[in-house]
Design a protein around this motif. Structure first.
Motif, short mmCIF file in Angstrom:
data_model
loop_
_atom_site.label_atom_id
_atom_site.label_comp_id
_atom_site.label_asym_id
_atom_site.label_seq_id
_atom_site.Cartn_x
_atom_site.Cartn_y
_atom_site.Cartn_z
N PRO A 113 -60.99 -5.20 61.90
CA PRO A 113 -61.17 -4.15 61.08
C PRO A 113 -60.73 -2.81 61.68
CG PRO A 113 -63.27 -4.50 61.67
CD PRO A 113 -62.51 -5.37 62.30
N VAL A 114 -59.76 -1.99 60.95
CA VAL A 114 -59.29 -0.64 61.70
C VAL A 114 -58.98 0.23 60.48
CG1 VAL A 114 -57.18 0.43 62.63
CG2 VAL A 114 -57.76 -1.85 63.38
N LEU A 115 -59.67 1.52 60.82
CA LEU A 115 -59.84 2.59 59.74
C LEU A 115 -58.47 3.44 60.00
CD1 LEU A 115 -61.35 4.01 57.61
CD2 LEU A 115 -61.96 5.64 59.21
N ALA A 116 -57.42 3.58 58.88
CA ALA A 116 -56.11 3.99 59.18
C ALA A 116 -55.85 4.93 57.90
CB ALA A 116 -54.93 3.05 59.24
N TRP A 117 -54.91 6.14 58.06
CA TRP A 117 -54.42 6.74 57.01
C TRP A 117 -53.63 5.91 56.42
CZ3 TRP A 117 -56.97 10.69 55.96
CH2 TRP A 117 -57.54 11.72 56.78
N VAL A 118 -53.48 6.05 55.05
CA VAL A 118 -52.65 5.27 54.06
C VAL A 118 -52.14 6.15 52.99
CG1 VAL A 118 -52.63 3.28 52.41
CG2 VAL A 118 -54.06 3.12 54.32
#
Length: 145
Positions: A113-118
């Protein structure tokens, strides 16, 4: 799940799914010499709509979008993010922004899991797409079948 972050948040990677993917029209212009790594990833809870010319991701239960996580070089991060905001016509708090930038959970090919800007379709575009847009059922802009 959408996460709201303040402006002082750490440097999240960027999840890209259309013309910003490696080998596509905007990738080199935005990222050449400005990234440390690009890895395949998946965004769950969204679907892709054909633009045309470029795709839009829209929140949707059960959907998934294939793309890549781009990790800009730390010293160029703010410049890259500003350039992407301009390209995506994202204006914070503007209801008519073409796209909105949100922090979302993604997963790498290995399931990490990776939190990212989308960049998701802005509210006006989202309504238009849901009313008359064409969903890319594969979730992959490169293989719209």
């Amino acid at each position: 799940m959408t996460v709201v972050l303040d402006h002082v948040h750490s440097q999240l990677p960027l999840f890209v799914y259309g013309t910003l993917r490696a080998g596509e029209a905007n990738h080199a212009a935005m990222f050449r010499g400005r990234t440390k790594i690009v890895i395949p990833a998946v965004l769950s809870g969204a679907v892709l709509y054909d633009g045309p010319g470029f795709p839009y991701a829209v929140n949707a239960d059960g959907g998934r979008v294939l793309g890549e996580l781009v990790h800009p070089l730390p010293e160029l991060y703010n410049e890259v993010l500003a350039d992407l905001d301009h390209l995506e016509e994202f204006v914070p708090d503007a209801p008519d922004s073409l796209f909105v930038r949100v922090a979302r959970g993604t997963r790498t090919e290995d399931g990490e899991p990776v939190l990212a800007w989308v960049y998701l379709a802005g509210p006006v575009e989202e309504q238009r797409l849901q009313a008359s847009g064409r969903i890319i059922t594969s979730g992959d802009w490169r293989r719209p079948g």
